[in-house]
Scaffold this motif. Structure first.
Motif, PDB file in Angstrom:
ATOM      1  N   ARG A 260       0.831  -1.209   0.000  1.00 48.16           N
ATOM      2  CA  ARG A 260       0.000   0.000   0.000  1.00 48.16           C
ATOM      3  C   ARG A 260       0.867   1.261   0.000  1.00 48.16           C
ATOM      4  O   ARG A 260       0.520   2.264  -0.645  1.00 48.16           O
ATOM      5  CB  ARG A 260      -0.947  -0.026   1.202  1.00 48.16           C
ATOM      6  CG  ARG A 260      -2.090  -1.012   1.028  1.00 48.16           C
ATOM      7  CD  ARG A 260      -3.206  -0.754   2.016  1.00 48.16           C
ATOM      8  NE  ARG A 260      -2.854  -1.134   3.371  1.00 48.16           N
ATOM      9  CZ  ARG A 260      -3.069  -2.331   3.891  1.00 48.16           C
ATOM     10  NH1 ARG A 260      -3.615  -3.282   3.145  1.00 48.16           N
ATOM     11  NH2 ARG A 260      -2.755  -2.599   5.138  1.00 48.16           N
ATOM     12  N   MET A 261       1.988   1.219   0.714  1.00 47.95           N
ATOM     13  CA  MET A 261       2.876   2.377   0.707  1.00 47.95           C
ATOM     14  C   MET A 261       3.535   2.538  -0.665  1.00 47.95           C
ATOM     15  O   MET A 261       3.672   3.655  -1.173  1.00 47.95           O
ATOM     16  CB  MET A 261       3.930   2.242   1.806  1.00 47.95           C
ATOM     17  CG  MET A 261       3.368   2.400   3.214  1.00 47.95           C
ATOM     18  SD  MET A 261       4.629   2.584   4.486  1.00 47.95           S
ATOM     19  CE  MET A 261       5.353   0.954   4.486  1.00 47.95           C
ATOM     20  N   ALA A 262       3.950   1.418  -1.265  1.00 48.32           N
ATOM     21  CA  ALA A 262       4.581   1.483  -2.580  1.00 48.32           C
ATOM     22  C   ALA A 262       3.606   1.973  -3.648  1.00 48.32           C
ATOM     23  O   ALA A 262       4.010   2.643  -4.604  1.00 48.32           O
ATOM     24  CB  ALA A 262       5.141   0.114  -2.965  1.00 48.32           C
ATOM     25  N   ARG A 263       2.329   1.684  -3.480  1.00 50.11           N
ATOM     26  CA  ARG A 263       1.322   2.154  -4.435  1.00 50.11           C
ATOM     27  C   ARG A 263       1.217   3.678  -4.442  1.00 50.11           C
ATOM     28  O   ARG A 263       0.791   4.263  -5.441  1.00 50.11           O
ATOM     29  CB  ARG A 263      -0.039   1.558  -4.076  1.00 50.11           C
ATOM     30  CG  ARG A 263      -0.196   0.099  -4.450  1.00 50.11           C
ATOM     31  CD  ARG A 263      -0.818  -0.096  -5.790  1.00 50.11           C
ATOM     32  NE  ARG A 263      -2.156   0.484  -5.880  1.00 50.11           N
ATOM     33  CZ  ARG A 263      -2.919   0.411  -6.956  1.00 50.11           C
ATOM     34  NH1 ARG A 263      -2.475  -0.193  -8.041  1.00 50.11           N
ATOM     35  NH2 ARG A 263      -4.116   0.963  -6.967  1.00 50.11           N
ATOM     36  N   ARG A 264       1.607   4.300  -3.331  1.00 48.09           N
ATOM     37  CA  ARG A 264       1.619   5.758  -3.307  1.00 48.09           C
ATOM     38  C   ARG A 264       2.676   6.302  -4.261  1.00 48.09           C
ATOM     39  O   ARG A 264       2.582   7.426  -4.752  1.00 48.09           O
ATOM     40  CB  ARG A 264       1.890   6.254  -1.889  1.00 48.09           C
ATOM     41  CG  ARG A 264       0.767   5.937  -0.907  1.00 48.09           C
ATOM     42  CD  ARG A 264       1.151   6.254   0.515  1.00 48.09           C
ATOM     43  NE  ARG A 264       1.664   7.607   0.667  1.00 48.09           N
ATOM     44  CZ  ARG A 264       2.132   8.096   1.815  1.00 48.09           C
ATOM     45  NH1 ARG A 264       2.143   7.345   2.902  1.00 48.09           N
ATOM     46  NH2 ARG A 264       2.570   9.333   1.882  1.00 48.09           N
ATOM     47  N   ILE A 265       3.707   5.500  -4.499  1.00 52.85           N
ATOM     48  CA  ILE A 265       4.784   5.909  -5.398  1.00 52.85           C
ATOM     49  C   ILE A 265       4.457   5.520  -6.837  1.00 52.85           C
ATOM     50  O   ILE A 265       4.651   6.293  -7.776  1.00 52.85           O
ATOM     51  CB  ILE A 265       6.112   5.250  -4.967  1.00 52.85           C
ATOM     52  CG1 ILE A 265       6.432   5.636  -3.514  1.00 52.85           C
ATOM     53  CG2 ILE A 265       7.252   5.656  -5.891  1.00 52.85           C
ATOM     54  CD1 ILE A 265       7.537   4.808  -2.920  1.00 52.85           C
ATOM     55  N   ASP A 266       3.962   4.304  -7.004  1.00 53.68           N
ATOM     56  CA  ASP A 266       3.615   3.808  -8.332  1.00 53.68           C
ATOM     57  C   ASP A 266       2.232   3.175  -8.256  1.00 53.68           C
ATOM     58  O   ASP A 266       2.073   2.030  -7.833  1.00 53.68           O
ATOM     59  CB  ASP A 266       4.652   2.775  -8.788  1.00 53.68           C
ATOM     60  CG  ASP A 266       4.365   2.252 -10.193  1.00 53.68           C
ATOM     61  OD1 ASP A 266       3.344   2.649 -10.787  1.00 53.68           O
ATOM     62  OD2 ASP A 266       5.167   1.441 -10.689  1.00 53.68           O
ATOM     63  N   SER A 267       1.217   3.931  -8.656  1.00 53.90           N
ATOM     64  CA  SER A 267      -0.161   3.458  -8.553  1.00 53.90           C
ATOM     65  C   SER A 267      -0.448   2.301  -9.491  1.00 53.90           C
ATOM     66  O   SER A 267      -1.489   1.652  -9.372  1.00 53.90           O
ATOM     67  CB  SER A 267      -1.139   4.604  -8.844  1.00 53.90           C
ATOM     68  OG  SER A 267      -0.927   5.113 -10.158  1.00 53.90           O
ATOM     69  N   GLY A 268       0.469   2.015 -10.396  1.00 52.47           N
ATOM     70  CA  GLY A 268       0.260   0.927 -11.343  1.00 52.47           C
ATOM     71  C   GLY A 268       0.715  -0.428 -10.851  1.00 52.47           C
ATOM     72  O   GLY A 268       0.554  -1.425 -11.566  1.00 52.47           O
ATOM     73  N   LEU A 269       1.288  -0.510  -9.632  1.00 53.76           N
ATOM     74  CA  LEU A 269       1.720  -1.808  -9.128  1.00 53.76           C
ATOM     75  C   LEU A 269       0.528  -2.748  -9.010  1.00 53.76           C
ATOM     76  O   LEU A 269      -0.465  -2.419  -8.363  1.00 53.76           O
ATOM     77  CB  LEU A 269       2.391  -1.660  -7.756  1.00 53.76           C
ATOM     78  CG  LEU A 269       3.817  -1.138  -7.736  1.00 53.76           C
ATOM     79  CD1 LEU A 269       4.291  -0.987  -6.302  1.00 53.76           C
ATOM     80  CD2 LEU A 269       4.744  -2.054  -8.510  1.00 53.76           C
TER      81      LEU A 269
END
Length: 340
Positions: A260-269
């Motif tokens: 969820r934190m990484a999705r803030r950086i890359d919403s396409g994950l």
């Protein structure tokens, strides 16, 4: 005829799941000593089976009504089971990390740096440390396998150009004397904790003390993404100091929170079953471009296995350098293309 069979099977499944959930919920969370939980869970089971028998055999109008009332009452009680930061915690999860951010400088309080000799034999140290995000040099995923090839604990280690490494790890917050339970993780048995720790502590205790098998994977990540992810961890830690949360085996664990934190950086994950079957995260990393594709996943596994190197270290060794011997560095991209 087929439709009736399917409807009957669906109703039976719902009744079974509802009854089993109620039994387990009471057995894990009913207040009081263990015998009270056992009696409460047993009473629920007997009552639920009785209602099911009545519904199937005699079909009185009140049976489904009684079931609905029972489930509603159980659900209302379940909402009153709240997480807390005020319990008698195990020593290694007794303190919550928190941090302040001033420009590029981050001050973290309660960074764990235990010296482990055994699971119950250690020197406890909690430190205040400062980090400069302008000097972030890399991010490594560390997977610690403890239950077969499909299940691993996932951690992220942030490396700085002065050679220091800081690991963030989302874990259960055990009470003193409490042991982990996968089933209990579905029933609010454990609070959640975000640990910040030295690699010599949090990696070495797994390889050298608990007998786990650890692998290190350098992630391809632009510097700004590294910085944003580090800040996300600090912000999440600060929230947990006043907003305790429950651990959940599926929805709130060591990988789903990082995702969820990484999705803030890359919403396409993309969402992927490998976020739950964490032993297969290297394949996920490769698919999303977070691992250098010039090496295959099996080569990364072979080169990234740090267990033997960790076990061979001594107190005088630079632990972080020793475990990285032979591990290729990530190829970061300033543009962020094809990276996490």
């Amino acid at each position: 005829m087929l439709a009736r069979v399917l409807v009957g099977a669906a109703v039976g499944l719902v009744l079974f799941v509802s009854g089993t959930w109620g039994t387990l919920a009471l057995s894990y969370q009913l207040p009081g000593p263990s015998y009270v939980r056992i009696v409460g869970a047993g009473a629920w089971s007997v009552a639920w089976l009785g209602l099911c028998a009545a519904l199937v055999v005699w079909r009185p109008w009140w049976a489904p009504v009684a079931m609905l009332i029972a489930l509603s009452a159980l659900g209302l009680w379940w909402t009153t089971v709240r997480p807390s930061n005020d319990r008698v915690w195990a020593d290694d999860v007794s303190r919550l990390v928190s941090g302040t951010i001033d420009g590029s400088r981050v001050t973290l309080h309660n960074v764990r740096h235990f010296d482990w000799r055994g699971d119950d034999d250690y020197d406890a140290r909690w430190e205040t440390r400062q980090y400069d995000l302008d000097h972030l040099a890399g991010v490594d995923a560390i997977l610690s396998y403890w239950s077969g090839e499909a299940i691993a604990h996932a951690m992220l280690s942030f490396g700085f150009d002065d050679g220091r490494h800081l690991v963030f790890s989302v874990e259960i917050r055990r009470e003193r004397g409490e042991a982990f339970s996968e089933v209990g993780g579905f029933f609010k048995q454990f609070e959640l904790i975000l640990l910040a720790a030295d690699e010599r502590d949090i990696v070495r205790v797994r390889t050298n003390v608990r007998g786990e098998d650890d692998y290190l994977f350098p992630l391809r990540m632009p510097r700004e993404a590294m910085r944003s992810l580090f800040v996300s961890y600090v912000e999440a830690a600060n929230r947990m100091t006043h907003e305790p949360r429950f651990y959940n085996t599926v929805t709130s664990n060591c990988t789903t929170i990082v995702y969820r934190m990484a999705r803030r950086i890359d919403s396409g994950l993309p969402l992927d079953p490998r976020l739950l079957l964490t032993g297969y995260l290297p394949e996920y990393f490769m698919d999303v471009g977070a691992l250098d594709p010039r090496l295959g996943v099996e080569t990364w596994r072979r080169l990234g296995r740090i267990t033997d190197r960790a076990r061979a270290t001594t107190a005088k060794d630079d632990f972080s350098s020793a475990i990285r011997v032979g591990v290729p560095s990530a190829q970061s991209s300033s543009s962020g293309a094809d990276t996490l």
